[in-house]
Design a protein around this motif. Sequence first.
Motif, PDB file in Angstrom:
ATOM      1  N   GLY A  13       0.785  -1.231   0.000  1.00 34.98           N
ATOM      2  CA  GLY A  13       0.000   0.000   0.000  1.00 34.98           C
ATOM      3  C   GLY A  13       0.815   1.277   0.000  1.00 34.98           C
ATOM      4  O   GLY A  13       0.359   2.315   0.470  1.00 34.98           O
ATOM      5  N   VAL A  14       2.027   1.222  -0.539  1.00 35.83           N
ATOM      6  CA  VAL A  14       2.882   2.411  -0.553  1.00 35.83           C
ATOM      7  C   VAL A  14       3.056   2.998  -1.965  1.00 35.83           C
ATOM      8  O   VAL A  14       3.904   3.846  -2.182  1.00 35.83           O
ATOM      9  CB  VAL A  14       4.262   2.139   0.096  1.00 35.83           C
ATOM     10  N   GLY A  15       2.259   2.493  -2.907  1.00 42.15           N
ATOM     11  CA  GLY A  15       2.273   3.094  -4.242  1.00 42.15           C
ATOM     12  C   GLY A  15       3.169   2.418  -5.270  1.00 42.15           C
ATOM     13  O   GLY A  15       3.414   2.976  -6.344  1.00 42.15           O
ATOM     14  N   LYS A  16       3.623   1.195  -4.988  1.00 37.04           N
ATOM     15  CA  LYS A  16       4.472   0.488  -5.972  1.00 37.04           C
ATOM     16  C   LYS A  16       3.734   0.241  -7.286  1.00 37.04           C
ATOM     17  O   LYS A  16       4.228   0.581  -8.352  1.00 37.04           O
ATOM     18  CB  LYS A  16       4.894  -0.891  -5.428  1.00 37.04           C
ATOM     19  N   THR A  17       2.580  -0.399  -7.172  1.00 38.28           N
ATOM     20  CA  THR A  17       1.869  -0.794  -8.389  1.00 38.28           C
ATOM     21  C   THR A  17       1.374   0.429  -9.156  1.00 38.28           C
ATOM     22  O   THR A  17       1.472   0.481 -10.388  1.00 38.28           O
ATOM     23  CB  THR A  17       0.697  -1.727  -8.023  1.00 38.28           C
ATOM     24  N   THR A  18       0.879   1.421  -8.429  1.00 40.48           N
ATOM     25  CA  THR A  18       0.433   2.666  -9.064  1.00 40.48           C
ATOM     26  C   THR A  18       1.597   3.305  -9.826  1.00 40.48           C
ATOM     27  O   THR A  18       1.428   3.795 -10.949  1.00 40.48           O
ATOM     28  CB  THR A  18      -0.105   3.620  -7.977  1.00 40.48           C
ATOM     29  N   PRO A 213       1.343  13.383  -5.493  1.00 40.31           N
ATOM     30  CA  PRO A 213       0.316  13.794  -4.527  1.00 40.31           C
ATOM     31  C   PRO A 213      -0.716  12.694  -4.295  1.00 40.31           C
ATOM     32  O   PRO A 213      -0.882  11.810  -5.142  1.00 40.31           O
ATOM     33  CB  PRO A 213      -0.349  14.985  -5.226  1.00 40.31           C
ATOM     34  N   ASN A 215      -4.133  11.633  -4.833  1.00 42.42           N
ATOM     35  CA  ASN A 215      -5.012  12.107  -5.892  1.00 42.42           C
ATOM     36  C   ASN A 215      -6.010  10.987  -6.187  1.00 42.42           C
ATOM     37  O   ASN A 215      -5.618   9.905  -6.617  1.00 42.42           O
ATOM     38  CB  ASN A 215      -4.151  12.447  -7.120  1.00 42.42           C
ATOM     39  N   LEU A 218      -5.964   8.828  -9.321  1.00 42.39           N
ATOM     40  CA  LEU A 218      -4.972   7.750  -9.428  1.00 42.39           C
ATOM     41  C   LEU A 218      -5.528   6.428  -8.901  1.00 42.39           C
ATOM     42  O   LEU A 218      -5.163   5.360  -9.386  1.00 42.39           O
ATOM     43  CB  LEU A 218      -3.701   8.100  -8.643  1.00 42.39           C
ATOM     44  N   SER A 219      -6.390   6.506  -7.909  1.00 39.75           N
ATOM     45  CA  SER A 219      -6.943   5.270  -7.351  1.00 39.75           C
ATOM     46  C   SER A 219      -8.176   4.788  -8.123  1.00 39.75           C
ATOM     47  O   SER A 219      -8.537   3.616  -8.035  1.00 39.75           O
ATOM     48  CB  SER A 219      -7.279   5.450  -5.868  1.00 39.75           C
TER      49      SER A 219
HETATM   50  P1  ADP Z   1       1.446  -1.183  -3.417  1.00 40.67           P
HETATM   51  O1  ADP Z   1       1.625  -1.724  -4.811  1.00 40.67           O
HETATM   52  O2  ADP Z   1       2.707  -0.639  -2.829  1.00 40.67           O
HETATM   53  O3  ADP Z   1       0.767  -2.154  -2.506  1.00 40.67           O
HETATM   54  P2  ADP Z   1      -0.600   0.507  -4.596  1.00 40.67           P
HETATM   55  O4  ADP Z   1       0.032   1.266  -5.708  1.00 40.67           O
HETATM   56  O5  ADP Z   1      -1.442  -0.655  -4.953  1.00 40.67           O
HETATM   57  O6  ADP Z   1       0.480   0.106  -3.515  1.00 40.67           O
HETATM   58  O7  ADP Z   1      -1.445   1.568  -3.747  1.00 40.67           O
HETATM   59  C1  ADP Z   1      -2.235   1.181  -2.629  1.00 40.67           C
HETATM   60  C2  ADP Z   1      -3.602   1.861  -2.737  1.00 40.67           C
HETATM   61  O8  ADP Z   1      -3.444   3.271  -2.692  1.00 40.67           O
HETATM   62  C3  ADP Z   1      -4.332   1.554  -4.030  1.00 40.67           C
HETATM   63  O9  ADP Z   1      -5.692   1.490  -3.760  1.00 40.67           O
HETATM   64  C4  ADP Z   1      -4.025   2.757  -4.915  1.00 40.67           C
HETATM   65  O10 ADP Z   1      -5.037   2.993  -5.854  1.00 40.67           O
HETATM   66  C5  ADP Z   1      -3.936   3.872  -3.895  1.00 40.67           C
HETATM   67  N1  ADP Z   1      -2.969   4.901  -4.294  1.00 40.67           N
HETATM   68  C6  ADP Z   1      -1.682   4.726  -4.654  1.00 40.67           C
HETATM   69  N2  ADP Z   1      -1.082   5.892  -4.905  1.00 40.67           N
HETATM   70  C7  ADP Z   1      -2.026   6.850  -4.710  1.00 40.67           C
HETATM   71  C8  ADP Z   1      -2.030   8.293  -4.793  1.00 40.67           C
HETATM   72  N3  ADP Z   1      -0.933   8.963  -5.146  1.00 40.67           N
HETATM   73  N4  ADP Z   1      -3.180   8.944  -4.519  1.00 40.67           N
HETATM   74  C9  ADP Z   1      -4.290   8.253  -4.156  1.00 40.67           C
HETATM   75  N5  ADP Z   1      -4.358   6.922  -4.042  1.00 40.67           N
HETATM   76  C10 ADP Z   1      -3.236   6.219  -4.311  1.00 40.67           C
END
Ligand code: ADP
Length: 252
Positions: A13-18, A213, A215, A218-219
């Motif tokens: 949940g730290v934004g890796k996949t995003t 940010p 945002n 993005l989700s």
């Molecule tokens: P990880 O791959 O590290 O587990 P994710 O990229 O899946 O993390 O992000 C975790 C959650 O937070 C997802 O639901 C994603 O849509 C959301 N998220 C990620 N980055 C952002 C952002 N910059 N703003 C809003 N939501 C985000």
Amino acid sequence: MGRVIAIANQKGGVGKTTTAINLAACMAAAGRKTLLVDLDPQGNATQGIGIDKNAIETGLYDVLLNGVEAAEAVVDTGMENFQAIPSNRDLVGAEVELVDVDRREFRLRERMRLLIDVYDYIFIDCPPSLSLLTLNGLVAADAVLITLQCEYYALEGLSELLQTIILVRDKLNRGLQIQGVLLTMYQHTNLSKQVIEDVRTHLGDKVFRTVIPRNVTLSEAPSFGKPVIYYDLKCAGAQAYLALAREVISRG
Ligand code: ADP
Ligand code: MG
């Protein structure tokens, strides 16, 4: 030769996949031939670019364990310059089965070798663990991009990750670099600002100037199977990932 970048942090949940989805899409949009490799059994990167993870015929599991050529598992995303190797729950089995394999940490690197010349950038979305799968990602990579969420515990677990990177560099992949540390989900709060300050103090110029940010767009975009630039180009999240792509290109 293409550059292979693993996106890692053992925290979920730290934004890796995003970041994997959107940085890859921005590179592709900038004319760089790009491959996204989904190394997480959750298959979130796969789903997020519009590939049904439950309908994968040949995926990363088959590349790692069934002797399938990586090129055979590559699928088109429908977006220009942008292809992927998808994954799903099958990869959970890979974690177990790889244990008995000779040179088990090198499997992904060896299987991807022929693809490296085909792409300008290969992004590997690592699972939220320091598992054998993640090790395969780090061994296959030229560099690792670490995402940190702008929250109180941002730096927690980071030393363990850095130790793993050093271990991989010493024993398995001499060339492994740190591409950079990316701060994600920034909000205009005192806490977020404090976290950025702390992280920059600790890690200096390893930290990307670009901050992503928080945002909501993005989700939302992944549920439409689209990188954010194809969902809402004007939103702050899209603009931030475009800036990140420019920064990665300019840093080389
Ligand atoms: P990880 O791959 O590290 O587990 P994710 O990229 O899946 O993390 O992000 C975790 C959650 O937070 C997802 O639901 C994603 O849509 C959301 N998220 C990620 N980055 C952002 C952002 N910059 N703003 C809003 N939501 C985000
Ligand atoms: Mg993920």
